[in-house]
Write an enzyme that holds these catalytic residues in place. Structure first.
Site, PDB file in Angstrom:
ATOM      1  N   ASP A 214      19.203 -38.259  46.935  1.00 39.03           N
ATOM      2  CA  ASP A 214      19.608 -38.321  45.537  1.00 39.03           C
ATOM      3  C   ASP A 214      21.043 -38.859  45.451  1.00 39.03           C
ATOM      4  O   ASP A 214      21.920 -38.437  46.217  1.00 39.03           O
ATOM      5  CB  ASP A 214      19.534 -36.920  44.914  1.00 39.03           C
ATOM      6  CG  ASP A 214      19.745 -36.948  43.412  1.00 39.03           C
ATOM      7  OD1 ASP A 214      18.759 -37.146  42.685  1.00 39.03           O
ATOM      8  OD2 ASP A 214      20.898 -36.759  42.964  1.00 39.03           O
ATOM      9  N   ILE A 215      21.285 -39.804  44.535  1.00 38.26           N
ATOM     10  CA  ILE A 215      22.627 -40.372  44.375  1.00 38.26           C
ATOM     11  C   ILE A 215      23.527 -39.335  43.712  1.00 38.26           C
ATOM     12  O   ILE A 215      23.192 -38.801  42.647  1.00 38.26           O
ATOM     13  CB  ILE A 215      22.587 -41.658  43.523  1.00 38.26           C
ATOM     14  CG1 ILE A 215      21.637 -42.692  44.147  1.00 38.26           C
ATOM     15  CG2 ILE A 215      23.984 -42.248  43.387  1.00 38.26           C
ATOM     16  CD1 ILE A 215      21.418 -43.915  43.289  1.00 38.26           C
ATOM     17  N   ASN A 222      26.808 -44.275  35.292  1.00 37.75           N
ATOM     18  CA  ASN A 222      26.280 -44.864  34.057  1.00 37.75           C
ATOM     19  C   ASN A 222      27.261 -44.704  32.901  1.00 37.75           C
ATOM     20  O   ASN A 222      27.489 -45.639  32.128  1.00 37.75           O
ATOM     21  CB  ASN A 222      24.944 -44.204  33.689  1.00 37.75           C
ATOM     22  CG  ASN A 222      23.760 -44.828  34.414  1.00 37.75           C
ATOM     23  OD1 ASN A 222      23.806 -45.977  34.815  1.00 37.75           O
ATOM     24  ND2 ASN A 222      22.701 -44.062  34.587  1.00 37.75           N
ATOM     25  N   ASP A 231      21.901 -49.743  37.066  1.00 40.91           N
ATOM     26  CA  ASP A 231      20.674 -50.366  37.583  1.00 40.91           C
ATOM     27  C   ASP A 231      20.946 -51.129  38.876  1.00 40.91           C
ATOM     28  O   ASP A 231      20.139 -51.110  39.813  1.00 40.91           O
ATOM     29  CB  ASP A 231      20.092 -51.328  36.543  1.00 40.91           C
ATOM     30  CG  ASP A 231      19.420 -50.599  35.385  1.00 40.91           C
ATOM     31  OD1 ASP A 231      19.254 -49.368  35.476  1.00 40.91           O
ATOM     32  OD2 ASP A 231      19.083 -51.261  34.387  1.00 40.91           O
ATOM     33  N   GLU A 257      17.280 -41.187  39.869  1.00 37.60           N
ATOM     34  CA  GLU A 257      18.162 -41.595  40.968  1.00 37.60           C
ATOM     35  C   GLU A 257      17.756 -40.925  42.273  1.00 37.60           C
ATOM     36  O   GLU A 257      18.551 -40.775  43.191  1.00 37.60           O
ATOM     37  CB  GLU A 257      19.623 -41.264  40.640  1.00 37.60           C
ATOM     38  CG  GLU A 257      19.923 -39.800  40.445  1.00 37.60           C
ATOM     39  CD  GLU A 257      19.813 -39.326  39.002  1.00 37.60           C
ATOM     40  OE1 GLU A 257      20.405 -38.296  38.690  1.00 37.60           O
ATOM     41  OE2 GLU A 257      19.143 -39.982  38.190  1.00 37.60           O
TER      42      GLU A 257
END
Length: 339
Positions: A214-215, A222, A231, A257
């Site tokens: 997971d980021i 964002n 993106d 993500e």
């Protein structure tokens, strides 16, 4: 997709759908018919919201966008794209049978055979069902052609349409398993492969590992730099993960993500090392915006790694990898935790 519209309503929806297809410069194929008919009917709120947002942003539509809308808001809601192909096959049948009836020759046997095959076409056609039905249709068409009918050109056109529909079904099914943004597998593709891979691991007694990544702080990316940058980060993460695996390994985007890496025939130590190598590769990156050179700061990922247990169901296997990921998140992020 279940439709119970009146004749008048369906005609109105179809007219509106055709107008929207033409206005947006899209081909009048079954997929676009389906998307814009649903939009015109107003019965699919999620689809309408997505299309309205797209229109309000003055963005153009493309074949890729159409596939994305269908996969996310139509096929995922109810049924596979094979329903569309089934309807198109039925149209081809009707054309052939009409052609038979307009000739002065009698092909009662072929007409009966075609009608019997037609009745066997249902929305949920499997690959093998489609293969069998297409074979039956082509055999009947060959019989009609050899009988010296005056409608050979129509039969040849029907054969071409059937081949085109078969190719389209295979392509749509393949694309339905892909994430359109990152071009790696989506959750549906991951779950399908996971089921098959677990079956092989059980049968062969081989090792199987799963990494969930997971980021970290993706929302902040964002919010600070905008969704286009977000993106691009997702594409970069997907590409890096894909380049890090090999053979029958699978990379998938399974959430906003969140990514999954399925590793058949891989021992737990090997999966832990791979996760750590990927983690370090991101930690060392210094990403910048292409147009301004502005730094995005450090992009880090957290990882959870699970080793498949004998006779474990898929849901439990994934849940254990998720729990390991949450442990990484809750103890500082940018780390690998194994269970």
């Amino acid at each position: 997709m279940h439709y119970d519209d009146s004749v008048d309503s369906s005609r109105q929806y179809l007219r509106l759908a055709l107008e929207m297809i033409g206005k947006n410069g899209l081909p009048t194929d079954p997929l676009n018919y389906c998307i814009w008919y649903e939009y015109a009917s107003g019965k699919n709120g999620k689809l309408n919201a997505a299309i309205d947002n797209h229109l309000q942003s003055n963005l153009s539509f493309s074949e890729e966008i159409s596939r994305q809308l269908f996969n996310q808001y139509v096929a995922a809601e109810s049924e596979t794209v094979s329903a569309l192909v089934s309807e198109e096959l039925k149209k081809v049948f009707a054309e052939i049978i009409d052609a038979i009836k307009t000739t002065n020759q009698h092909f009662s046997k072929s007409e009966t055979n075609l009608e019997t095959i037609n009745e066997s076409i249902v929305p949920s056609l499997s690959e093998s069902d489609l293969e069998r039905i297409v074979g039956q249709i082509k055999r009947e068409i060959k019989t009609l052609e050899s009988s010296g009918g005056s409608f050979k050109e129509q039969l040849e056109q029907a054969t071409r349409e059937i081949d085109h529909l078969k190719t389209k079904l295979v392509r749509y099914r393949h694309e339905a398993l892909k994430d359109p943004l990152t071009q790696i597998n989506n959750r549906r593709g991951f779950e399908k492969t996971l089921k098959d891979t677990i079956g092989k691991a059980r049968t062969n007694g081989t090792s199987l590992c799963l990494i969930i990544a997971d980021i970290d702080y993706f929302k902040k990316i964002n919010d600070t730099h905008g969704h286009l940058v977000g993106d691009n980060v997702l594409r970069m993460v997907a590409a890096t993960i894909k380049e890090s695996i090999k053979g029958r390994d699978l990379a998938a985007r399974v959430g906003g993500e969140e990514f999954a890496i399925l590793l058949p025939d891989t021992p737990f130590a090997g999966a832990m090392k791979l996760a750590e190598d990927i983690r370090v590769s991101f930690e060392r990156l210094d990403l910048k915006k292409k147009n301004t050179g502005e730094s995005l700061g450090k992009i880090t990922l957290s990882f959870g790694v699970a080793n498949y247990k004998k006779d474990e169901v898929a849901e439990d296997f994934v849940n254990r990898a998720d729990e390991a990921l949450y442990q990484s998140k809750n103890t500082g992020r940018n780390k690998v935790t194994g269970v």
